[in-house]
Write an enzyme that holds these catalytic residues in place. Sequence first.
Site, PDB file in Angstrom:
ATOM      1  N   SER A   1       0.977  -1.297  -0.283  1.00 37.02           N
ATOM      2  CA  SER A   1      -0.063  -0.028   0.077  1.00 37.02           C
ATOM      3  C   SER A   1       0.687   1.112   0.547  1.00 37.02           C
ATOM      4  O   SER A   1       0.131   2.582  -0.803  1.00 37.02           O
ATOM      5  CB  SER A   1      -1.202  -0.173   0.973  1.00 37.02           C
ATOM      6  OG  SER A   1      -0.123   0.070   2.344  1.00 37.02           O
TER       7      SER A   1
ATOM      8  N   HIS B   1      -2.223  -9.889   5.532  1.00 33.72           N
ATOM      9  CA  HIS B   1      -2.673  -8.557   5.771  1.00 33.72           C
ATOM     10  C   HIS B   1      -2.558  -8.142   3.858  1.00 33.72           C
ATOM     11  O   HIS B   1      -1.017  -7.753   4.217  1.00 33.72           O
ATOM     12  CB  HIS B   1      -1.497  -7.701   6.627  1.00 33.72           C
ATOM     13  CG  HIS B   1      -1.955  -7.759   8.368  1.00 33.72           C
ATOM     14  ND1 HIS B   1      -3.167  -7.334   8.917  1.00 33.72           N
ATOM     15  CD2 HIS B   1      -1.092  -8.384   9.010  1.00 33.72           C
ATOM     16  CE1 HIS B   1      -2.555  -8.185  10.134  1.00 33.72           C
ATOM     17  NE2 HIS B   1      -1.474  -8.603  10.014  1.00 33.72           N
ATOM     18  N   THR B   2      -2.686  -7.943   2.748  1.00 31.08           N
ATOM     19  CA  THR B   2      -2.552  -7.900   1.893  1.00 31.08           C
ATOM     20  C   THR B   2      -2.500  -6.398   1.430  1.00 31.08           C
ATOM     21  O   THR B   2      -1.284  -6.720   1.081  1.00 31.08           O
ATOM     22  CB  THR B   2      -3.849  -8.125   0.810  1.00 31.08           C
ATOM     23  OG1 THR B   2      -4.923  -7.544   1.414  1.00 31.08           O
ATOM     24  CG2 THR B   2      -4.163 -10.245   1.089  1.00 31.08           C
ATOM     25  N   CYS B   3      -2.564  -5.951   2.024  1.00 28.50           N
ATOM     26  CA  CYS B   3      -2.786  -4.141   1.961  1.00 28.50           C
ATOM     27  C   CYS B   3      -0.420  -3.678   2.015  1.00 28.50           C
ATOM     28  O   CYS B   3       0.659  -3.238   1.909  1.00 28.50           O
ATOM     29  CB  CYS B   3      -3.012  -2.894   2.469  1.00 28.50           C
ATOM     30  SG  CYS B   3      -2.931  -3.567   4.457  1.00 28.50           S
ATOM     31  N   PHE B   4      -0.250  -5.110   2.810  1.00 28.71           N
ATOM     32  CA  PHE B   4       1.669  -5.255   3.702  1.00 28.71           C
ATOM     33  C   PHE B   4       2.237  -5.875   2.612  1.00 28.71           C
ATOM     34  O   PHE B   4       3.789  -5.875   3.693  1.00 28.71           O
ATOM     35  CB  PHE B   4       1.409  -4.717   5.267  1.00 28.71           C
ATOM     36  CG  PHE B   4       0.909  -3.131   5.256  1.00 28.71           C
ATOM     37  CD1 PHE B   4       1.063  -2.358   5.397  1.00 28.71           C
ATOM     38  CD2 PHE B   4       0.179  -4.116   6.700  1.00 28.71           C
ATOM     39  CE1 PHE B   4       0.182  -1.322   5.676  1.00 28.71           C
ATOM     40  CE2 PHE B   4      -0.879  -3.256   7.195  1.00 28.71           C
ATOM     41  CZ  PHE B   4      -0.100  -1.122   6.334  1.00 28.71           C
TER      42      PHE B   4
END
Length: 734
Positions: free
Chosen positions: A678, A699-702
């Site tokens: 992100s 945690h897909t955004c990280f």
Amino acid sequence: MDNSEQDETSILKVKIKEGIGLAKKDIFGASDPYVKITLLKGGGSMEEILSKQTKTRKKTLNPRWNESFTFRVNHGTNKLLFEVFDENKVTRDDFLGQVQIPLYIVLPENANTWNNHKDYILRPRSSKSRVKGFLRMTLAYTGGAALQSSQMADDPDWEMVDSETASPRQEDTTPLPPGWEERTDANGRVFFLCHNTRTTQWHRPTAAAPDVPQRSGSQYDRARANYQARRLLSHEDEPPADGAGETVVQGHQPHDAPFDDPLGPLPAGWQMQKAPSTGRWFFINHNTRKTTWDDPRKHNTQVDELGPLPANWEKRVHEDGRVFFIDHTTKSTQWEDPRINIASVGGEPVPYSRDYKRKYDLFKSHLKKPSNIPNRFELKLSRNSILEDSFRAIMSITNPDLLKARLWIEFKGEVGLDYGGVAREWFFLLSREMFNPYYGLFEYSATDNYTLQINPDSGICNEQHLDYFKFIGRVAGMAVYHGKLLDAFFIRPFYKMMLQKPITLNDMEPVDSEYYNSLIWIKDNDPEDLELMFAVDDESFGQTRTIPLLPNGADLAVTNQNKEQYIKLIIDYRFITRIEKQMNSFKAGFSELIPLNMVTIFDANELELLLGGLTEISVADWKRNSAYRGGYYDNHIVIQWFWKAVLMFDNEMRARLLQFVTGTSRVPMNGFAHLYGSNGPQLFTIEKWGTPAALPRSHTCFNRLDLPPYDSFYTLREKLRTAVENTQGFEGVD
């Protein structure tokens, strides 16, 4: 301060008049900007001496402050740092840009000083900061030590322009080569268009580069190779039949093998002996009357599920339980399993419970070829105008069943017979054109530069945009019907809309983490202090419009009682309402070849793989470009177990794991080193978390996997597989 120090200082007056054209960071409305002024020691040091701050101006991108500040400075070494922020009550204040000015260039005041303001371009902190606009202000010395020179020194870290001629410019002002144009996308990122080849790129082209970049360059070749290496999941190699190769018969304990040997007994007819000259063990096969340095027990899959080690390698266990490997050829040791670089590593793949292949076979069995169509569909086109030629040819077909005939593609000026390879080439080249942001139909997501989403302003860029989306839908349907692949990957809500499944708040996280965090705060707190209304500010080509989410929504306040409705309406607007016409046209074209109800047997992850295929994932590259946190490190025993499990997974399961952690099975063209999160480039990260009883979470955004410290390899493998297989989209991921 003694007298000598006083003699070296000057009195500096700073007047900050206004900001012009600041970047919009607040997703709920206009910004609330303020300026923080920091006096830095300078001379190679960034030590802070003093800081001051302007008042906050509410809801504006062109704030007027008209505030003055006075500093006592060392004009020879000190610097002033001006940082513009958007005050945010929900999260930390958003950075809007900065200006750093060395004070040795500032002039003494004169009669016209305070009437002539200068515009300073706001600079980013890093290449990923999205900033724009100017800071209009005046600096002058009003007393103290006299300046020796009033000439402005050249400094690469800042630039000053007159307000009359100010225009947004990049730091690199070298002229672009002929045929190139510089643009800024919706996320504030600068990219460059080549009108000669109709391609885009992030890096600024140089005049030394050829006017027309050749598509046979290494980047283009890598993209082609990656696309051609992708395949449908049903094309997995079948596992070898039981008993293939030589059979090892066990049961006789050799007399010279220690009873407590951790590898167990040798096979029948084998004997181990130590070489008198080196003290190294070698092995004698009395069945074939041959000797070898390679322990035959390493070929037994019951001992090591990854198969045999390469020749002259040996595996041993360290006293702390970690496994290391010895290369007797180079007489060196290492922690990394040498089999990680073997393409065919491992024996039978780990059984996969969801059985994608069975779904795909069922799906293909329902795709019947119509009986009243020709044997083949011929398409003749030029490589230089592949998009226009394909659009005219395919959209001229009134009976879509004709597109189900065998494809026969011919490129003008080329001699070749299409037995599948030319058709794959066509899908690859056409994908590169259809999904190119140059045409304005699609744009990159906010978090990376390889995941696509529909451009809500496509109608402004192309009057025929709905016809083009129907055309793209037809091409996607043709790819699925003929077992070919598209060279594109989309955000997860795109696949959910195709499957007619609801889009949830968790789907927002990998697409726009700032939006997601703001909505999570509203969900967990009382939003009345934010003074939100049931409306959203939508910026398009520099114009901001207020869009009501409900009738008279601009007058309806968001409260703790109706915030759930507000969040749902925001998600619907962001992913559905803005692009509803485009998506309906795409689905109309797709359904002419593939009925939408037929793809509902797949989930969003599987639909991504159905359209884009499965890339061969390099575990060596993956491991080489991974990071560890929370007490884990590259040789930690749990990390060793993790990579052993990844090696044992088949390629489908590796893609599932990558989807689970990053949100997509797509590996960037240049490998895992270019994986995005992100906040820009973000390596695949494993963090120590939880207890051995817990499942891993992502945690897909990280691009982060939270991995508990399991007490055995088999527990880790089963927990990891359970977490990956039982996650639907982003549901259940903490």
